[in-house]
Design a protein around this motif. Structure first.
Motif, PDB file in Angstrom:
ATOM      1  N   THR A   1       0.816  -1.220   0.000  1.00  0.00           N
ATOM      2  CA  THR A   1       0.000   0.000   0.000  1.00  0.00           C
ATOM      3  C   THR A   1       0.844   1.261   0.000  1.00  0.00           C
ATOM      4  OG1 THR A   1      -0.057   0.023   2.419  1.00  0.00           O
ATOM      5  CG2 THR A   1      -1.824  -1.185   1.272  1.00  0.00           C
ATOM      6  N   GLU A   2       2.159   1.092   0.212  1.00  0.00           N
ATOM      7  CA  GLU A   2       3.110   2.190   0.372  1.00  0.00           C
ATOM      8  C   GLU A   2       2.887   2.971   1.659  1.00  0.00           C
ATOM      9  OE1 GLU A   2       3.368   4.523  -3.217  1.00  0.00           O
ATOM     10  OE2 GLU A   2       4.332   2.872  -4.299  1.00  0.00           O
ATOM     11  N   GLU A   3       2.123   2.404   2.595  1.00  0.00           N
ATOM     12  CA  GLU A   3       1.952   3.031   3.908  1.00  0.00           C
ATOM     13  C   GLU A   3       3.271   3.079   4.670  1.00  0.00           C
ATOM     14  OE1 GLU A   3      -1.146   1.033   6.010  1.00  0.00           O
ATOM     15  OE2 GLU A   3      -2.647   1.430   4.457  1.00  0.00           O
ATOM     16  N   VAL A   4       4.190   2.193   4.339  1.00  0.00           N
ATOM     17  CA  VAL A   4       5.511   2.223   4.963  1.00  0.00           C
ATOM     18  C   VAL A   4       6.137   3.604   4.822  1.00  0.00           C
ATOM     19  CG1 VAL A   4       7.897   1.466   4.560  1.00  0.00           C
ATOM     20  CG2 VAL A   4       6.107  -0.231   4.898  1.00  0.00           C
ATOM     21  N   TYR A   5       5.921   4.237   3.689  1.00  0.00           N
ATOM     22  CA  TYR A   5       6.553   5.524   3.421  1.00  0.00           C
ATOM     23  C   TYR A   5       5.888   6.673   4.178  1.00  0.00           C
ATOM     24  CZ  TYR A   5       9.034   2.997  -0.189  1.00  0.00           C
ATOM     25  OH  TYR A   5       9.818   2.092  -0.842  1.00  0.00           O
ATOM     26  N   ASP A   6       4.750   6.385   4.833  1.00  0.00           N
ATOM     27  CA  ASP A   6       4.118   7.398   5.679  1.00  0.00           C
ATOM     28  C   ASP A   6       4.779   7.484   7.055  1.00  0.00           C
ATOM     29  OD1 ASP A   6       2.286   7.953   3.678  1.00  0.00           O
ATOM     30  OD2 ASP A   6       0.796   6.525   4.434  1.00  0.00           O
ATOM     31  N   ALA A   7       5.525   6.453   7.401  1.00  0.00           N
ATOM     32  CA  ALA A   7       6.172   6.427   8.722  1.00  0.00           C
ATOM     33  C   ALA A   7       7.312   7.438   8.763  1.00  0.00           C
ATOM     34  CB  ALA A   7       6.695   5.025   9.013  1.00  0.00           C
ATOM     35  N   ASP A   8       7.438   8.084   9.903  1.00  0.00           N
ATOM     36  CA  ASP A   8       8.534   9.040  10.112  1.00  0.00           C
ATOM     37  C   ASP A   8       9.790   8.248  10.488  1.00  0.00           C
ATOM     38  OD1 ASP A   8      10.322  10.978  10.887  1.00  0.00           O
ATOM     39  OD2 ASP A   8       9.020  11.840  12.439  1.00  0.00           O
ATOM     40  N   PRO A   9      10.835   8.281   9.661  1.00  0.00           N
ATOM     41  CA  PRO A   9      12.030   7.500  10.003  1.00  0.00           C
ATOM     42  C   PRO A   9      12.671   7.909  11.322  1.00  0.00           C
ATOM     43  CG  PRO A   9      12.475   9.005   8.168  1.00  0.00           C
ATOM     44  CD  PRO A   9      10.997   8.999   8.380  1.00  0.00           C
ATOM     45  N   GLU A  10      12.475   9.169  11.727  1.00  0.00           N
ATOM     46  CA  GLU A  10      13.063   9.630  12.982  1.00  0.00           C
ATOM     47  C   GLU A  10      12.432   8.936  14.188  1.00  0.00           C
ATOM     48  OE1 GLU A  10      15.708  11.458  13.032  1.00  0.00           O
ATOM     49  OE2 GLU A  10      15.662  11.699  10.842  1.00  0.00           O
ATOM     50  N   ARG A  11      11.248   8.351  13.987  1.00  0.00           N
ATOM     51  CA  ARG A  11      10.596   7.643  15.093  1.00  0.00           C
ATOM     52  C   ARG A  11      11.271   6.312  15.396  1.00  0.00           C
ATOM     53  NH1 ARG A  11       5.497   6.016  14.258  1.00  0.00           N
ATOM     54  NH2 ARG A  11       5.488   5.517  16.469  1.00  0.00           N
ATOM     55  N   TRP A  12      12.283   5.949  14.626  1.00  0.00           N
ATOM     56  CA  TRP A  12      13.135   4.820  14.979  1.00  0.00           C
ATOM     57  C   TRP A  12      13.647   4.969  16.418  1.00  0.00           C
ATOM     58  CZ3 TRP A  12      14.734   0.100  13.901  1.00  0.00           C
ATOM     59  CH2 TRP A  12      16.039  -0.323  14.195  1.00  0.00           C
ATOM     60  N   ASP A  13      13.888   6.205  16.820  1.00  0.00           N
ATOM     61  CA  ASP A  13      14.400   6.451  18.168  1.00  0.00           C
ATOM     62  C   ASP A  13      13.342   6.218  19.241  1.00  0.00           C
ATOM     63  OD1 ASP A  13      17.035   7.025  17.526  1.00  0.00           O
ATOM     64  OD2 ASP A  13      16.601   9.138  17.114  1.00  0.00           O
ATOM     65  N   GLU A  14      12.060   6.122  18.865  1.00  0.00           N
ATOM     66  CA  GLU A  14      11.002   5.857  19.839  1.00  0.00           C
ATOM     67  C   GLU A  14      10.920   4.376  20.208  1.00  0.00           C
ATOM     68  OE1 GLU A  14       7.227   7.363  18.594  1.00  0.00           O
ATOM     69  OE2 GLU A  14       8.021   9.360  18.128  1.00  0.00           O
ATOM     70  N   ILE A  15      11.468   3.509  19.368  1.00  0.00           N
ATOM     71  CA  ILE A  15      11.463   2.087  19.681  1.00  0.00           C
ATOM     72  C   ILE A  15      12.423   1.875  20.849  1.00  0.00           C
ATOM     73  CG2 ILE A  15      11.883  -0.238  18.802  1.00  0.00           C
ATOM     74  CD1 ILE A  15      11.319   0.843  15.995  1.00  0.00           C
ATOM     75  N   PRO A  16      11.989   1.221  21.923  1.00  0.00           N
ATOM     76  CA  PRO A  16      12.844   1.096  23.122  1.00  0.00           C
ATOM     77  C   PRO A  16      14.235   0.567  22.798  1.00  0.00           C
ATOM     78  CG  PRO A  16      10.625   0.318  23.597  1.00  0.00           C
ATOM     79  CD  PRO A  16      10.666   0.587  22.122  1.00  0.00           C
ATOM     80  N   HIS A  17      15.228   1.229  23.386  1.00  0.00           N
ATOM     81  CA  HIS A  17      16.619   0.841  23.181  1.00  0.00           C
ATOM     82  C   HIS A  17      17.475   1.530  24.239  1.00  0.00           C
ATOM     83  CE1 HIS A  17      16.279   4.707  21.127  1.00  0.00           C
ATOM     84  NE2 HIS A  17      17.587   4.850  21.269  1.00  0.00           N
ATOM     85  N   PRO A  18      18.626   0.963  24.555  1.00  0.00           N
ATOM     86  CA  PRO A  18      19.533   1.646  25.489  1.00  0.00           C
ATOM     87  C   PRO A  18      20.200   2.831  24.806  1.00  0.00           C
ATOM     88  CG  PRO A  18      20.596  -0.305  24.606  1.00  0.00           C
ATOM     89  CD  PRO A  18      19.176  -0.328  24.085  1.00  0.00           C
ATOM     90  N   GLU A  19      20.881   3.640  25.574  1.00  0.00           N
ATOM     91  CA  GLU A  19      21.668   4.722  24.986  1.00  0.00           C
ATOM     92  C   GLU A  19      22.790   4.108  24.144  1.00  0.00           C
ATOM     93  OE1 GLU A  19      24.435   8.576  26.230  1.00  0.00           O
ATOM     94  OE2 GLU A  19      23.519   7.288  27.770  1.00  0.00           O
ATOM     95  N   ILE A  20      22.841   4.465  22.873  1.00  0.00           N
ATOM     96  CA  ILE A  20      23.822   3.886  21.954  1.00  0.00           C
ATOM     97  C   ILE A  20      25.142   4.649  22.087  1.00  0.00           C
ATOM     98  CG2 ILE A  20      24.353   3.325  19.562  1.00  0.00           C
ATOM     99  CD1 ILE A  20      22.027   1.736  20.790  1.00  0.00           C
ATOM    100  N   ILE A  21      26.226   3.892  22.355  1.00  0.00           N
ATOM    101  CA  ILE A  21      27.532   4.542  22.511  1.00  0.00           C
ATOM    102  C   ILE A  21      28.468   4.258  21.337  1.00  0.00           C
ATOM    103  CG2 ILE A  21      27.365   4.469  25.028  1.00  0.00           C
ATOM    104  CD1 ILE A  21      29.379   2.122  24.960  1.00  0.00           C
ATOM    105  N   GLY A  22      28.075   3.326  20.468  1.00  0.00           N
ATOM    106  CA  GLY A  22      28.956   3.021  19.347  1.00  0.00           C
ATOM    107  C   GLY A  22      28.392   1.951  18.448  1.00  0.00           C
TER     108      GLY A  22
END
Length: 370
Positions: A336-357
């Motif tokens: 449907t191309e709905e994938v392209y509606d997603a904001d790529p910057e919201r990758w940071d909203e997916i739970p993760h630790p502080e990335i150091i490298g």
């Protein structure tokens, strides 16, 4: 650019953790009876399921081997045929591979479950996927490792060397015949997108302590040493959009608890030798990909694997189901191309630790802000 190297002690500790990840190099033994494998899909069982689905599909599903298509390399090291399930008639092609590591079984079972839906369900959503996409499933990429319940394949040249097929698409590699076979097929198809289904060790959320059921990953880290420079940054956005779309679709299910894939506690991977990385890099092996065709690719990591004697804390059925749903939602989003509606910057909203490298196979450990 200057790259700072973390201390040797830190590197050793991180390597120890990294060895249990989907992209690890180190060999792992089988579970030696610690896991009941009687319910896990076998090679022969997979063939039977695929052939049955093909018969019932009324022409929707095509099941074939690479030998059927006349490829020079077309079997595993131990002589097992390599099976493909093709469905859909759309202009966009999607490659979905499972069980490249033989002791990571749920991708095969999720593939079969998904094919059952596509061949029997007449809903508008499924029809849209099959109208817009052509899907190529490699449901058991590593049949020998799957039958032996080990991570790798074993070379049959007398050396009995174990080869991690997920590290065998690289310059100076292609040791295993499976790698040559699957690469040749991929280079002919030239997909538009790729997805790789894996398992990881059991893990918990660092803040809540809850069990993680799935991690979403990109093998060339967003913002890292490689991905921002491919296709003028296009893959940097698309891969994140693909994973954000999956995260949004799955986070509401009660049996899923999703985070981002990391190793060593605070590192993302930037592994240029992995199969899906080679797809994004446009690897040209022996002139089979002269135009350096490449495409975005991501991976899923279900928590639990047979080598650690535990196939997940939420149960086999739930783990298979979350993979099925994840693949299904990604494919619908691409159709449907709905994938392209997603904001790529919201990758940071997916739970993760502080990335150091970034943990790399080309420059050691590279710190953020290198």
């Amino acid at each position: 650019m200057r790259k700072t190297v973390i201390s040797l002690l830190s590197l050793f500790m991180l390597l120890s953790v990294f060895a249990s990840s989907a992209f690890a190099v180190q060999n792992h033994p089988s579970t030696k009876g610690e896991t009941n494998l009687s319910s896990i899909q076998t090679y022969d069982g997979m063939i039977k399921e695929l052939e049955s689905l093909e018969k019932r599909s009324k022409g929707k599903l095509e099941v074939f081997t690479l030998a059927d298509k006349g490829y020079e390399y077309n079997q595993s090291e131990q002589g097992r045929d390599l099976y493909v399930a093709k469905i859909g008639n759309g202009p966009k092609k999607v490659w979905v591979q499972s069980r490249i590591h033989g002791d990571e079984p749920y991708g095969t079972e999720a593939t079969i479950q998904l094919l059952q839906m596509y061949t029997s369900n007449q809903s508008a959503q499924y029809r849209e996927v099959l109208d817009e996409l052509t899907l190529y499933f490699a449901p058991m990429y590593n049949p020998d490792g799957s039958e032996m319940n080990i991570r790798q394949t074993v070379l049959q040249d007398g050396s009995e060397k174990r080869v991690d097929l997920n590290r065998d698409w690289a310059e100076g590699a292609f040791e295993a015949v499976e790698s040559k076979a699957w690469y040749s097929f991929w280079a002919d198809i030239q997909p538009d997108y790729g997805l790789d289904i894996h398992h990881q060790g059991l893990k918990t959320d660092s803040e809540t302590g809850q069990a993680i059921t799935m991690s979403l990953g990109i093998s060339l880290a967003p913002g890292g040493p490689t991905l921002p420079y491919l296709e003028d940054g296009l893959y940097e956005d698309i891969t994140r959009q693909m994973q954000v779309h999956v995260y949004d679709a799955l986070k509401g299910y009660g049996f899923t608890n999703i985070d981002r894939y990391t190793v060593g506690g605070n590192l993302e991977i930037d592994i240029r030798g992995g199969v899906v990385s080679a797809m994004m890099l446009g690897l040209n092996y022996e002139g089979l990909n002269e135009d350096n065709h490449s495409h975005p690719a991501i991976f899923f990591e279900t928590s639990g694997n047979t080598r650690e004697g535990n196939l997940g804390q939420r149960g086999r059925g739930h783990n298979i189901r979350q993979n099925t749903l994840g693949i299904q939602e990604l494919l619908h989003g691409l159709a449907t191309e709905e994938v392209y509606d997603a904001d790529p910057e919201r990758w940071d909203e997916i739970p993760h630790p502080e990335i150091i490298g970034y943990f790399t196979d080309h420059s050691g450990i590279v710190p953020v802000g290198y």
